[in-house]
Write a protein that holds these residues in place. Structure first.
Motif, mmCIF file in Angstrom:
data_model
loop_
_atom_site.group_PDB
_atom_site.id
_atom_site.type_symbol
_atom_site.label_atom_id
_atom_site.label_comp_id
_atom_site.label_asym_id
_atom_site.label_seq_id
_atom_site.Cartn_x
_atom_site.Cartn_y
_atom_site.Cartn_z
ATOM 1 N N ILE A 118 -21.420 -31.888 2.156
ATOM 2 C CA ILE A 118 -21.715 -31.229 0.676
ATOM 3 C C ILE A 118 -20.606 -31.309 -0.018
ATOM 4 C CG2 ILE A 118 -21.426 -28.833 0.298
ATOM 5 C CD1 ILE A 118 -22.846 -28.008 2.712
ATOM 6 N N CYS A 119 -19.178 -31.513 0.401
ATOM 7 C CA CYS A 119 -18.258 -32.119 -0.570
ATOM 8 C C CYS A 119 -18.627 -33.393 -1.224
ATOM 9 C CB CYS A 119 -17.045 -31.861 0.252
ATOM 10 S SG CYS A 119 -16.276 -30.331 0.815
ATOM 11 N N GLU A 120 -19.030 -34.140 -0.452
ATOM 12 C CA GLU A 120 -19.228 -35.448 -1.218
ATOM 13 C C GLU A 120 -20.370 -35.438 -2.183
ATOM 14 O OE1 GLU A 120 -18.292 -38.293 2.724
ATOM 15 O OE2 GLU A 120 -20.317 -37.817 2.302
ATOM 16 N N ASP A 121 -21.403 -34.779 -1.718
ATOM 17 C CA ASP A 121 -22.435 -34.675 -2.792
ATOM 18 C C ASP A 121 -21.767 -33.582 -4.250
ATOM 19 O OD1 ASP A 121 -24.237 -35.445 -0.940
ATOM 20 O OD2 ASP A 121 -25.179 -33.604 -0.336
ATOM 21 N N LEU A 122 -20.918 -32.944 -4.097
ATOM 22 C CA LEU A 122 -20.421 -32.141 -5.085
ATOM 23 C C LEU A 122 -19.233 -32.590 -5.664
ATOM 24 C CD1 LEU A 122 -20.842 -28.629 -3.762
ATOM 25 C CD2 LEU A 122 -22.526 -29.955 -5.216
ATOM 26 N N ASP A 123 -18.790 -33.974 -5.298
ATOM 27 C CA ASP A 123 -17.716 -34.684 -5.737
ATOM 28 C C ASP A 123 -16.381 -33.752 -5.603
ATOM 29 O OD1 ASP A 123 -19.096 -36.958 -6.466
ATOM 30 O OD2 ASP A 123 -19.638 -36.052 -8.443
ATOM 31 N N LEU A 124 -16.042 -33.119 -4.393
ATOM 32 C CA LEU A 124 -15.024 -32.378 -3.993
ATOM 33 C C LEU A 124 -14.117 -33.354 -3.283
ATOM 34 C CD1 LEU A 124 -16.667 -28.856 -3.393
ATOM 35 C CD2 LEU A 124 -15.490 -29.645 -5.392
ATOM 36 N N ALA A 178 -31.196 -30.156 -7.701
ATOM 37 C CA ALA A 178 -31.828 -30.141 -6.644
ATOM 38 C C ALA A 178 -30.823 -30.099 -5.372
ATOM 39 C CB ALA A 178 -32.908 -31.241 -6.587
ATOM 40 N N TYR A 179 -31.141 -29.244 -4.519
ATOM 41 C CA TYR A 179 -30.133 -29.020 -3.272
ATOM 42 C C TYR A 179 -30.803 -30.118 -2.148
ATOM 43 C CZ TYR A 179 -27.782 -25.439 -5.961
ATOM 44 O OH TYR A 179 -27.083 -24.761 -6.706
ATOM 45 N N SER A 180 -29.804 -30.631 -1.331
ATOM 46 C CA SER A 180 -30.313 -31.412 -0.389
ATOM 47 C C SER A 180 -30.776 -30.519 0.980
ATOM 48 C CB SER A 180 -29.218 -32.385 0.324
ATOM 49 O OG SER A 180 -28.182 -31.522 0.481
ATOM 50 N N ALA A 181 -31.565 -30.940 2.094
ATOM 51 C CA ALA A 181 -31.766 -30.188 2.990
ATOM 52 C C ALA A 181 -30.774 -29.502 3.717
ATOM 53 C CB ALA A 181 -32.464 -30.908 4.005
ATOM 54 N N THR A 182 -29.385 -30.302 3.668
ATOM 55 C CA THR A 182 -28.352 -29.693 4.240
ATOM 56 C C THR A 182 -27.566 -28.599 3.703
ATOM 57 O OG1 THR A 182 -27.565 -31.891 5.228
ATOM 58 C CG2 THR A 182 -25.530 -30.258 4.876
ATOM 59 N N MET A 183 -27.726 -28.700 2.046
ATOM 60 C CA MET A 183 -27.066 -27.690 1.398
ATOM 61 C C MET A 183 -27.796 -26.439 1.323
ATOM 62 S SD MET A 183 -24.831 -28.066 -1.118
ATOM 63 C CE MET A 183 -24.237 -27.076 -2.607
ATOM 64 N N LYS A 184 -29.167 -26.716 1.285
ATOM 65 C CA LYS A 184 -30.090 -25.230 1.531
ATOM 66 C C LYS A 184 -29.782 -24.720 2.796
ATOM 67 C CE LYS A 184 -33.848 -27.459 -1.208
ATOM 68 N NZ LYS A 184 -35.303 -27.867 -1.191
ATOM 69 N N GLN A 185 -29.506 -25.257 4.069
ATOM 70 C CA GLN A 185 -29.521 -24.755 5.227
ATOM 71 C C GLN A 185 -28.195 -24.041 4.958
ATOM 72 O OE1 GLN A 185 -28.169 -27.187 8.223
ATOM 73 N NE2 GLN A 185 -28.519 -25.627 10.070
ATOM 74 N N ALA A 186 -27.126 -24.605 4.533
ATOM 75 C CA ALA A 186 -25.721 -23.983 4.423
ATOM 76 C C ALA A 186 -26.065 -22.647 3.612
ATOM 77 C CB ALA A 186 -24.625 -24.899 4.036
ATOM 78 N N ILE A 187 -26.364 -22.775 2.387
ATOM 79 C CA ILE A 187 -26.798 -21.795 1.588
ATOM 80 C C ILE A 187 -27.609 -20.469 2.189
ATOM 81 C CG2 ILE A 187 -28.000 -20.929 -0.632
ATOM 82 C CD1 ILE A 187 -27.600 -23.627 -1.840
ATOM 83 N N GLY A 188 -28.398 -20.807 2.995
ATOM 84 C CA GLY A 188 -29.248 -19.794 3.606
ATOM 85 C C GLY A 188 -28.084 -19.191 4.749
ATOM 86 N N ALA A 189 -27.367 -19.944 5.191
ATOM 87 C CA ALA A 189 -26.406 -19.400 6.243
ATOM 88 C C ALA A 189 -25.344 -18.465 5.487
ATOM 89 C CB ALA A 189 -25.455 -20.524 6.905
ATOM 90 N N VAL A 190 -24.864 -18.659 4.253
ATOM 91 C CA VAL A 190 -24.127 -17.786 3.536
ATOM 92 C C VAL A 190 -24.849 -16.431 2.990
ATOM 93 C CG1 VAL A 190 -22.572 -17.530 1.585
ATOM 94 C CG2 VAL A 190 -22.574 -19.650 2.690
ATOM 95 N N ARG A 191 -25.952 -16.759 2.676
ATOM 96 C CA ARG A 191 -26.890 -15.555 2.371
ATOM 97 C C ARG A 191 -27.058 -14.802 3.435
ATOM 98 N NH1 ARG A 191 -30.676 -15.813 -1.748
ATOM 99 N NH2 ARG A 191 -30.564 -17.862 -3.209
ATOM 100 N N ALA A 192 -27.319 -15.115 4.751
ATOM 101 C CA ALA A 192 -27.693 -14.348 5.732
ATOM 102 C C ALA A 192 -26.223 -13.495 6.162
ATOM 103 C CB ALA A 192 -28.165 -15.195 6.953
ATOM 104 N N SER A 193 -25.125 -14.244 6.010
ATOM 105 C CA SER A 193 -23.893 -13.403 6.392
ATOM 106 C C SER A 193 -23.508 -12.502 5.372
ATOM 107 C CB SER A 193 -22.602 -14.793 6.414
ATOM 108 O OG SER A 193 -21.555 -14.109 6.843
ATOM 109 N N LEU A 194 -23.591 -12.721 4.184
ATOM 110 C CA LEU A 194 -23.217 -11.554 3.114
ATOM 111 C C LEU A 194 -24.422 -10.574 3.456
ATOM 112 C CD1 LEU A 194 -22.567 -13.838 -0.167
ATOM 113 C CD2 LEU A 194 -20.857 -12.590 1.403
#
Length: 372
Positions: free
Chosen positions: A199-205, A2-18
């Protein structure tokens, strides 16, 4: 997951850019939710990764989007070798990209040489882009993604206003551009640095912080002048502006840049036609370019277009030219009264004869070189 709202927004930005680059879901079989193995001939998206929080977050986001769309996704890590331990930082970044599923992951060592006295930061940027262009061509990448955020955009606007000014400065970095024929895109210009951190914190990066950023200096202390200008703008100027204005100036400046970019793009498209009608570019036979500007054609245009056409010409034939050079050459078009030619960087000059301005190598310098 399950993605956070922050993650969903950022994924949407990458989708739109591609999608803006013409890269979308590759086949109806990829419409099912989940990750999919891309075909061998699927487009390749490369992420420029430094190991910092922004580029690691972008690597993760791009891997998610590409895996869902059946698109190949890789990374290029550039080691500038300007700081102790840089090889270890690059190797760690590459390892994290590989763990995220990116393939190929390439580490490129570059040699940073300030050949034109423009400073170490500019020289490192030039070396980095040259490496990215080289790898993109070698691997046949469709696009290279850069991790500049909303905060980076705001900082760029302030830096450009300090150094130059004008509409181009206010417009900041473009969301997409071509460099030496390679497409680059910046999907995160509307995403804050605080979000890439989350995002990095959520993914343990685990990310690397460049020591020249001045993160070890207290927030209420200005960075000393020995730090790079971008670091001082980030640490000192932008927070002070936000405190003074009582609002988030990073968002204000980045949003303003998006509006200015729209206007600038229109001017650039108009300038394309004027340039084609007014300027002829040739190889000068000595490793450079020379230009012939038809003043009769260019003089009929609006001052804003004349300035852009001259600036574009000098960028091609006399790199390093600044606003005063552009204005002096433009005066040969709009305010011609027999004045002498204009001396330009890289031992170039602009001279008017009748209705033609020639931008070329300075004959005096050339003769001196041949006599030596």
């Amino acid at each position: 997951m399950a993605y956070s709202a922050t993650m969903k927004q950022a994924i949407g930005a990458v989708r739109a850019s591609l999608a803006a680059q013409g890269i979308t879901i590759q086949d109806t079989r990829f419409a099912r939710h989940g990750e999919h193995e891309p075909d061998a001939d699927a487009p390749l998206v490369l992420v420029a990764c430094s190991g910092g929080r922004d580029s690691l977050a972008l690597a993760a986001l791009a891997s998610i989007v590409c895996a869902a769309w059946g698109v190949r996704c890789g990374a290029v890590v550039v080691d500038h070798r300007m700081q102790p331990g840089s090889a270890g930082v690059a190797a760690h970044a590459a390892g994290q990209c590989a763990a995220l599923g990116l393939d190929p992951v390439v580490v490129r060592d570059v040699r940073v040489v300030d050949a034109h006295g423009e400073g170490a930061e500019a020289a490192a940027r030039a070396a980095r882009y040259a490496a990215l262009v080289g790898e993109a061509r070698r691997l046949g990448a469709a696009v290279v993604l850069l991790a500049h955020t909303k905060d980076d955009q705001a900082e760029t606007v302030l830096i450009d206003l300090i150094r130059s000014g004008g509409l181009d400065a206010v417009a900041g970095m473009p969301p997409e551009q071509r460099i030496d024929g390679v497409r680059f895109a910046r999907p995160l210009l509307g995403v804050a640095r605080a979000d890439t951190t989350r995002i990095c914190e959520d993914l343990d990066l685990t990310w690397w912080d460049d020591p020249t950023n001045g993160d070890d200096v207290a927030d209420d202390e200005p960075l000393p002048a020995r730090y790079p200008l971008r670091s001082r703008v980030r640490h000192t100027l932008l927070p002070q502006l936000s405190a003074f204005a009582g609002r988030d100036m990073a968002t204000m400046l980045a949003d303003g840049a998006a509006l200015a970019r729209r206007d600038m793009d229109l001017l650039e498209r108009l300038a394309d036609g004027v340039f084609a009608r007014s300027v002829r570019i040739e190889d000068d036979g000595a490793g450079g370019m020379r230009a012939f500007i038809d003043t009769r054609s260019l003089a009929a245009e609006d001052a804003a277009l004349r300035f852009r056409v001259v600036a574009r010409t000098l960028a091609m034939c006399a790199p390093g030219s600044g606003r005063r050079h552009v204005e002096a050459v433009e005066a040969l078009v709009s305010d011609w009264h027999g004045q002498r030619g204009v001396r330009l960087p890289r031992k170039r000059t602009a001279n008017r004869q009748k209705h033609v301005i020639e931008v070329c190598q300075d004959v005096t310098h050339a003769n001196r070189r041949h006599r030596a």
